[in-house]
Design an enzyme around this catalytic site. Structure first.
Site: not given
Length: 263
Positions: A65, A114, A117, A137
């Site tokens: 992100a 991300g 992910e 994270e």
């Protein structure tokens, strides 16, 4: 289409490139929205049978992100952060996971946060030998928010996933292969050809059958096996009246290659 996401179509394969190389292809809101729009376009294009997703530049698939943008959202409180950040990211990974055309990640570099992910969510993944993965994270004082606490344990098992989630330590393509996050590791220069070759092996088959398998697997993983078997039965039933199933059976009986129409 914004330059944040590039699309190139060749041989029934759409190559989507996350295109913020100066930011290590960080997932800002614009890029996520453009990726979702690209998937909408590809979904309805009968000339496209598979998708390869990669990152621009030599350093990153996606470093995760866009922290600066996300930090601004967090300052507005949890409701705004959930609405603008979490729901957007979860919608993206859910869209990739349930997409009815196969999506192959070609992980060309860093796949952190991300980016990891996305790799978890897509159907198949091939990594360059220069790739690196991480679930960092926790270093920001937060859990993953684009599905990482749910998909990684399903792929890797609870204890292996928790080690990665709770330490935030980077891990190698070999480790990613061992835990089931990726399908293969190839030399960096062979990454896109290997992804195209894998896509080609899928494109030989009925697109309707491919879609039905993706749907049955994706839905069934989140169900008890009895419910999953019902989904499998429903997907087969949907294939019964199609010309693709008739052609597949006729080709097998006639000992010839099938020619599928996608109907």
């Amino acid at each position: 289409m914004s330059d944040a996401v590039l699309i190139e179509t060749k041989d029934a394969i759409a190559l989507i490139t996350l295109n913020r190389p100066d930011k290590l292809n960080a997932l800002n809101y614009d890029l996520i929205d453009r990726l979702m729009a690209a998937l909408d376009t590809i979904e309805t294009d009968a000339g496209i049978g598979a998708v390869i997703l990669t990152g621009a530049g030599e350093r990153a698939f996606s470093a995760g992100a866009d922290i600066r943008e996300f930090s601004g959202t967090v300052r507005h409180g949890p409701n705004t952060a959930i609405r603008d950040f979490v729901r957007r990211g979860q919608a993206m990974t859910a869209r990739l996971e349930a997409f009815r055309k196969p999506v192959i990640a070609a992980v060309n570099g860093l796949a952190f946060g991300g980016g990891c992910e996305i790799t978890e969510a897509v159907h198949l993944a091939i990594a360059s030998d220069r790739a690196q993965f991480a679930k960092p994270e926790i270093n920001l004082g937060m859990p993953p928010t684009f599905g990482g606490t749910q998909r990684l344990p399903r792929l890797a098992g609870r204890k292996r996933a928790l080690e990665l989630l709770l330490t935030g330590d980077a891990f190698s393509p070999a480790r990613a292969l061992e835990i089931g996050l990726i399908n293969a590791i190839v030399p960096h220069d062979e990454l896109l050809p290997a992804a195209r070759q894998l896509a080609g092996r899928i494109l030989r088959h009925s697109p309707l059958a491919v879609a039905s398998i993706i749907t049955a697997v994706t839905r069934g993983l989140n169900m008890a096996i009895g419910e999953g078997l019902q989904v499998e039965s429903e997907q087969f039933a949907a294939m019964v009246p199609t010309s693709d199933l008739r052609e597949g059976l006729a080709a097998w009986i006639g000992r010839r290659p099938p020619s599928y129409s996608g109907h």
